[in-house]
Design a protein around this motif. Structure first.
Motif, PDB file in Angstrom:
ATOM      1  N   GLU A   1     -19.335   8.343  15.212  1.00 51.30           N
ATOM      2  CA  GLU A   1     -19.983   9.178  16.125  1.00 51.30           C
ATOM      3  C   GLU A   1     -19.285  10.440  16.383  1.00 51.30           C
ATOM      4  OE1 GLU A   1     -22.045   9.625  20.507  1.00 51.30           O
ATOM      5  OE2 GLU A   1     -21.689   7.547  19.550  1.00 51.30           O
ATOM      6  N   HIS A   2     -18.000  10.301  16.396  1.00 52.31           N
ATOM      7  CA  HIS A   2     -16.932  11.502  16.823  1.00 52.31           C
ATOM      8  C   HIS A   2     -15.669  11.624  15.508  1.00 52.31           C
ATOM      9  CE1 HIS A   2     -18.836  11.773  20.650  1.00 52.31           C
ATOM     10  NE2 HIS A   2     -18.657  10.512  20.763  1.00 52.31           N
ATOM     11  N   SER A   3     -15.542  10.705  14.655  1.00 50.99           N
ATOM     12  CA  SER A   3     -14.455  10.797  13.932  1.00 50.99           C
ATOM     13  C   SER A   3     -14.597  10.148  12.654  1.00 50.99           C
ATOM     14  CB  SER A   3     -13.081  10.069  14.798  1.00 50.99           C
ATOM     15  OG  SER A   3     -13.192   8.871  14.840  1.00 50.99           O
ATOM     16  N   LEU A   4     -13.639  10.296  11.629  1.00 50.42           N
ATOM     17  CA  LEU A   4     -13.710   9.428  10.400  1.00 50.42           C
ATOM     18  C   LEU A   4     -12.549   8.503  10.535  1.00 50.42           C
ATOM     19  CD1 LEU A   4     -14.405   8.950   7.495  1.00 50.42           C
ATOM     20  CD2 LEU A   4     -12.573  10.787   7.028  1.00 50.42           C
ATOM     21  N   LEU A   5     -12.929   7.145  10.368  1.00 51.40           N
ATOM     22  CA  LEU A   5     -11.979   6.215  10.372  1.00 51.40           C
ATOM     23  C   LEU A   5     -11.420   5.782   8.982  1.00 51.40           C
ATOM     24  CD1 LEU A   5     -10.150   3.804  11.656  1.00 51.40           C
ATOM     25  CD2 LEU A   5     -12.310   2.360  11.227  1.00 51.40           C
ATOM     26  N   VAL A   6     -10.202   5.868   8.809  1.00 54.98           N
ATOM     27  CA  VAL A   6      -9.734   5.559   7.367  1.00 54.98           C
ATOM     28  C   VAL A   6      -8.614   4.316   7.817  1.00 54.98           C
ATOM     29  CG1 VAL A   6      -8.232   6.379   5.496  1.00 54.98           C
ATOM     30  CG2 VAL A   6      -9.732   8.173   6.829  1.00 54.98           C
ATOM     31  N   LYS A   7      -8.914   3.227   6.862  1.00 55.18           N
ATOM     32  CA  LYS A   7      -8.217   2.010   7.234  1.00 55.18           C
ATOM     33  C   LYS A   7      -7.990   1.078   5.875  1.00 55.18           C
ATOM     34  CE  LYS A   7      -8.170  -1.703  10.539  1.00 55.18           C
ATOM     35  NZ  LYS A   7      -8.836  -2.414  11.734  1.00 55.18           N
ATOM     36  N   THR A   8      -6.864   0.842   5.795  1.00 52.93           N
ATOM     37  CA  THR A   8      -6.674  -0.317   4.857  1.00 52.93           C
ATOM     38  C   THR A   8      -5.826  -1.287   5.105  1.00 52.93           C
ATOM     39  OG1 THR A   8      -5.824  -0.429   2.459  1.00 52.93           O
ATOM     40  CG2 THR A   8      -4.759   1.079   3.896  1.00 52.93           C
ATOM     41  N   PHE A   9      -5.861  -2.461   4.446  1.00 51.36           N
ATOM     42  CA  PHE A   9      -5.146  -3.637   4.653  1.00 51.36           C
ATOM     43  C   PHE A   9      -3.761  -3.235   3.896  1.00 51.36           C
ATOM     44  CE2 PHE A   9      -3.283  -7.897   3.157  1.00 51.36           C
ATOM     45  CZ  PHE A   9      -3.143  -8.254   4.259  1.00 51.36           C
ATOM     46  N   PHE A  10      -2.479  -3.525   4.732  1.00 54.17           N
ATOM     47  CA  PHE A  10      -1.372  -3.401   3.920  1.00 54.17           C
ATOM     48  C   PHE A  10      -0.911  -4.531   3.566  1.00 54.17           C
ATOM     49  CE2 PHE A  10       3.177  -2.657   4.366  1.00 54.17           C
ATOM     50  CZ  PHE A  10       3.327  -1.965   3.112  1.00 54.17           C
ATOM     51  N   CYS A  11      -0.596  -5.609   4.367  1.00 55.69           N
ATOM     52  CA  CYS A  11       0.055  -6.992   4.013  1.00 55.69           C
ATOM     53  C   CYS A  11      -0.402  -7.924   4.947  1.00 55.69           C
ATOM     54  CB  CYS A  11       1.544  -6.896   3.718  1.00 55.69           C
ATOM     55  SG  CYS A  11       2.855  -6.557   5.069  1.00 55.69           S
ATOM     56  N   ARG A  12      -0.171  -9.209   4.858  1.00 57.04           N
ATOM     57  CA  ARG A  12      -0.336 -10.407   5.806  1.00 57.04           C
ATOM     58  C   ARG A  12       0.759 -10.091   6.943  1.00 57.04           C
ATOM     59  NH1 ARG A  12       2.198 -14.947   4.747  1.00 57.04           N
ATOM     60  NH2 ARG A  12       2.884 -15.283   2.641  1.00 57.04           N
ATOM     61  N   ARG A  13       0.597 -11.119   7.785  1.00 58.73           N
ATOM     62  CA  ARG A  13       1.890 -11.173   8.719  1.00 58.73           C
ATOM     63  C   ARG A  13       3.101 -11.477   8.144  1.00 58.73           C
ATOM     64  NH1 ARG A  13       3.435 -15.740  10.873  1.00 58.73           N
ATOM     65  NH2 ARG A  13       4.443 -15.999  13.047  1.00 58.73           N
ATOM     66  N   PRO A  14       4.310 -11.233   8.427  1.00 62.04           N
ATOM     67  CA  PRO A  14       5.425 -11.512   7.723  1.00 62.04           C
ATOM     68  C   PRO A  14       5.522 -13.091   8.085  1.00 62.04           C
ATOM     69  CG  PRO A  14       6.027 -10.037   9.385  1.00 62.04           C
ATOM     70  CD  PRO A  14       4.463 -10.147   9.352  1.00 62.04           C
ATOM     71  N   ASP A  15       6.470 -13.525   7.024  1.00 59.54           N
ATOM     72  CA  ASP A  15       6.797 -15.083   7.063  1.00 59.54           C
ATOM     73  C   ASP A  15       8.155 -15.113   8.095  1.00 59.54           C
ATOM     74  OD1 ASP A  15       4.685 -15.958   5.555  1.00 59.54           O
ATOM     75  OD2 ASP A  15       5.784 -16.116   3.790  1.00 59.54           O
ATOM     76  N   GLU A  16       9.034 -14.091   7.733  1.00 55.37           N
ATOM     77  CA  GLU A  16      10.190 -14.420   8.417  1.00 55.37           C
ATOM     78  C   GLU A  16      10.702 -12.706   9.069  1.00 55.37           C
ATOM     79  OE1 GLU A  16      12.072 -15.880   5.117  1.00 55.37           O
ATOM     80  OE2 GLU A  16      12.412 -13.820   3.955  1.00 55.37           O
TER      81      GLU A  16
END
Length: 172
Positions: free
Chosen positions: A52-67
């Motif tokens: 309604e008010h903005s363009l959302l730009v989103k991408t998955f980068f990586c999963r939660r780190p193991d360590e």
């Protein structure tokens, strides 16, 4: 925001992805899933949604780190300082995304192209360093497993130094 502003933003995204020749899917009339080819991260899938008010730009980068969680997230936060229009963020389980918003009035084909370029740069340039910080033990185990079974090590070569530093893994 007016329906016209949303329609103009949708048209701007359509123009930008068409001019760039990017593979694009349309899950609904105001959303786009765009595939960006990379070198370190071979493909970055980007969600663009005209709201309604903005363009959302989103991408998955990586999963939660193991360590190494604290160092991993601190490093990402420090990366945010130099980023244009985008930032690393984490969801409730710790998976990492790159997210940005642009007001509808600023959505032009040139700005969409710029944001897609930023997403690709931030994703591709930081991917291996993030994996080294959050997944070094898993990378070493994968190296060892592939080596023992005679599988290709091609996509692990960027991490060879982790195995050589450790000195315990075969095939270094």
């Amino acid at each position: 925001m007016s329906t016209g502003a949303r329609a103009d933003a949708v048209a701007a995204v359509e123009t930008a992805v068409a001019e760039a020749g990017l593979d694009t899917e349309r899950p609904d009339p105001e959303s786009f899933v765009v595939a960006l080819p990379g070198q370190r991260k071979l493909k970055t899938m980007v969600w663009l949604s005209v709201g309604e008010h903005s363009l959302l730009v989103k991408t998955f980068f990586c999963r939660r780190p193991d360590e190494n969680h604290a160092e991993f997230y601190r490093w990402l936060l420090q990366k945010n300082d130099g980023m244009f229009g985008m930032a690393f963020s984490a969801d409730e389980v710790g998976d990492v995304y790159i997210v940005g918003r642009l007001p509808l009035a600023g959505v032009t084909p040139e700005e969409v192209d710029r944001l897609l370029g930023c997403v690709l740069t931030y994703s591709d340039d930081n991917f291996n360093a993030a994996l080294e910080r959050g997944f070094a033990s898993s990378i070493r185990k994968e190296w060892e497993w592939r080596y023992r079974r005679g599988y290709s090590m091609r996509n692990l070569q960027a991490f060879r130094h982790l195995v050589e530093e450790d000195g315990s893994a075969a095939g270094a």
